[in-house]
Design a protein around this motif. Sequence first.
Motif, PDB file in Angstrom:
ATOM      1  N   THR A  34       5.743 -48.370 -29.970  1.00  0.00           N
ATOM      2  CA  THR A  34       5.455 -48.857 -28.626  1.00  0.00           C
ATOM      3  C   THR A  34       6.158 -50.191 -28.427  1.00  0.00           C
ATOM      4  OG1 THR A  34       3.310 -47.758 -28.665  1.00  0.00           O
ATOM      5  CG2 THR A  34       3.621 -49.474 -27.009  1.00  0.00           C
ATOM      6  N   TRP A  35       6.938 -50.265 -27.360  1.00  0.00           N
ATOM      7  CA  TRP A  35       7.670 -51.482 -27.019  1.00  0.00           C
ATOM      8  C   TRP A  35       6.711 -52.457 -26.333  1.00  0.00           C
ATOM      9  CZ3 TRP A  35      10.899 -49.716 -30.041  1.00  0.00           C
ATOM     10  CH2 TRP A  35      12.182 -50.214 -30.174  1.00  0.00           C
ATOM     11  N   PRO A  36       7.061 -53.749 -26.267  1.00  0.00           N
ATOM     12  CA  PRO A  36       6.189 -54.732 -25.591  1.00  0.00           C
ATOM     13  C   PRO A  36       5.876 -54.379 -24.135  1.00  0.00           C
ATOM     14  CG  PRO A  36       7.854 -55.861 -26.897  1.00  0.00           C
ATOM     15  CD  PRO A  36       8.198 -54.388 -26.919  1.00  0.00           C
ATOM     16  N   ASP A  37       6.739 -53.607 -23.486  1.00  0.00           N
ATOM     17  CA  ASP A  37       6.478 -53.213 -22.095  1.00  0.00           C
ATOM     18  C   ASP A  37       5.489 -52.054 -22.002  1.00  0.00           C
ATOM     19  OD1 ASP A  37       8.017 -51.066 -22.949  1.00  0.00           O
ATOM     20  OD2 ASP A  37       9.674 -51.461 -21.587  1.00  0.00           O
ATOM     21  N   GLY A  38       4.995 -51.570 -23.158  1.00  0.00           N
ATOM     22  CA  GLY A  38       3.998 -50.517 -23.183  1.00  0.00           C
ATOM     23  C   GLY A  38       4.567 -49.113 -23.266  1.00  0.00           C
ATOM     24  N   ILE A  39       5.884 -48.976 -23.202  1.00  0.00           N
ATOM     25  CA  ILE A  39       6.498 -47.648 -23.294  1.00  0.00           C
ATOM     26  C   ILE A  39       6.527 -47.213 -24.753  1.00  0.00           C
ATOM     27  CG2 ILE A  39       8.594 -46.289 -22.925  1.00  0.00           C
ATOM     28  CD1 ILE A  39       9.203 -48.095 -20.523  1.00  0.00           C
ATOM     29  N   GLU A  40       6.053 -45.996 -24.991  1.00  0.00           N
ATOM     30  CA  GLU A  40       6.023 -45.438 -26.336  1.00  0.00           C
ATOM     31  C   GLU A  40       7.243 -44.544 -26.527  1.00  0.00           C
ATOM     32  OE1 GLU A  40       2.313 -44.237 -28.927  1.00  0.00           O
ATOM     33  OE2 GLU A  40       2.717 -42.732 -27.380  1.00  0.00           O
ATOM     34  N   TRP A  41       8.094 -44.898 -27.489  1.00  0.00           N
ATOM     35  CA  TRP A  41       9.333 -44.177 -27.757  1.00  0.00           C
ATOM     36  C   TRP A  41       9.187 -43.338 -29.017  1.00  0.00           C
ATOM     37  CZ3 TRP A  41      13.451 -44.112 -24.477  1.00  0.00           C
ATOM     38  CH2 TRP A  41      13.451 -45.068 -23.453  1.00  0.00           C
ATOM     39  N   MET A  42       9.604 -42.082 -28.944  1.00  0.00           N
ATOM     40  CA  MET A  42       9.623 -41.185 -30.101  1.00  0.00           C
ATOM     41  C   MET A  42      11.039 -41.183 -30.685  1.00  0.00           C
ATOM     42  SD  MET A  42       7.624 -37.843 -28.648  1.00  0.00           S
ATOM     43  CE  MET A  42       8.644 -37.740 -27.173  1.00  0.00           C
ATOM     44  N   TYR A  43      11.110 -41.004 -31.994  1.00  0.00           N
ATOM     45  CA  TYR A  43      12.411 -40.903 -32.675  1.00  0.00           C
ATOM     46  C   TYR A  43      12.206 -40.059 -33.929  1.00  0.00           C
ATOM     47  CZ  TYR A  43      10.502 -44.525 -35.709  1.00  0.00           C
ATOM     48  OH  TYR A  43       9.709 -45.231 -36.572  1.00  0.00           O
ATOM     49  N   PRO A  44      13.287 -39.487 -34.468  1.00  0.00           N
ATOM     50  CA  PRO A  44      13.144 -38.664 -35.677  1.00  0.00           C
ATOM     51  C   PRO A  44      12.608 -39.497 -36.850  1.00  0.00           C
ATOM     52  CG  PRO A  44      15.263 -38.268 -34.647  1.00  0.00           C
ATOM     53  CD  PRO A  44      14.652 -39.469 -33.960  1.00  0.00           C
ATOM     54  N   LEU A  45      11.562 -39.010 -37.469  1.00  0.00           N
ATOM     55  CA  LEU A  45      10.942 -39.687 -38.598  1.00  0.00           C
ATOM     56  C   LEU A  45      11.983 -39.991 -39.672  1.00  0.00           C
ATOM     57  CD1 LEU A  45       8.144 -40.556 -39.707  1.00  0.00           C
ATOM     58  CD2 LEU A  45       8.039 -38.327 -40.824  1.00  0.00           C
ATOM     59  N   GLY A  46      11.946 -41.201 -40.191  1.00  0.00           N
ATOM     60  CA  GLY A  46      12.840 -41.588 -41.276  1.00  0.00           C
ATOM     61  C   GLY A  46      14.224 -42.040 -40.850  1.00  0.00           C
ATOM     62  N   THR A  47      14.451 -42.207 -39.545  1.00  0.00           N
ATOM     63  CA  THR A  47      15.788 -42.595 -39.085  1.00  0.00           C
ATOM     64  C   THR A  47      15.834 -44.005 -38.493  1.00  0.00           C
ATOM     65  OG1 THR A  47      15.458 -41.661 -36.862  1.00  0.00           O
ATOM     66  CG2 THR A  47      16.400 -40.197 -38.556  1.00  0.00           C
ATOM     67  N   TRP A  48      14.759 -44.776 -38.596  1.00  0.00           N
ATOM     68  CA  TRP A  48      14.701 -46.074 -37.923  1.00  0.00           C
ATOM     69  C   TRP A  48      15.847 -46.997 -38.335  1.00  0.00           C
ATOM     70  CZ3 TRP A  48      12.608 -47.502 -33.652  1.00  0.00           C
ATOM     71  CH2 TRP A  48      12.590 -48.858 -33.316  1.00  0.00           C
TER      72      TRP A  48
END
Length: 97
Positions: A34-48
């Motif tokens: 979750t970004w500070p603006d409250g938007i929750e972003w999904m991404y492939p696990l293990g790719t951060w």
Amino acid sequence: MAGDEGEPIEVRIPRAALDAMAAALSVRTVAMRTWPDGIEWMYPLGTWDEPHLEVALMPGGEEVWLRMSTDRSRVVVWTIEQWWDFTRQLPGATSPE
């Protein structure tokens, strides 16, 4: 999403990043931040720690935003129908209806 002057902007999503997101969604292995603006972003696990595609479902469920982690200032906006069209093409996908 349009640029400051209302002109369309270009977002380049490498095929490998799109394929990684498709694979993660097909086996339900996405992580969320979750970004500070409250938007929750999904991404492939293990790719951060590597370039990856991030996806957010907007409030109301009518739009899906996509962006690359390498340039979070540029966002592609898909309708929910476009998103479902994409996810239906994934291996093992099932219809949301």
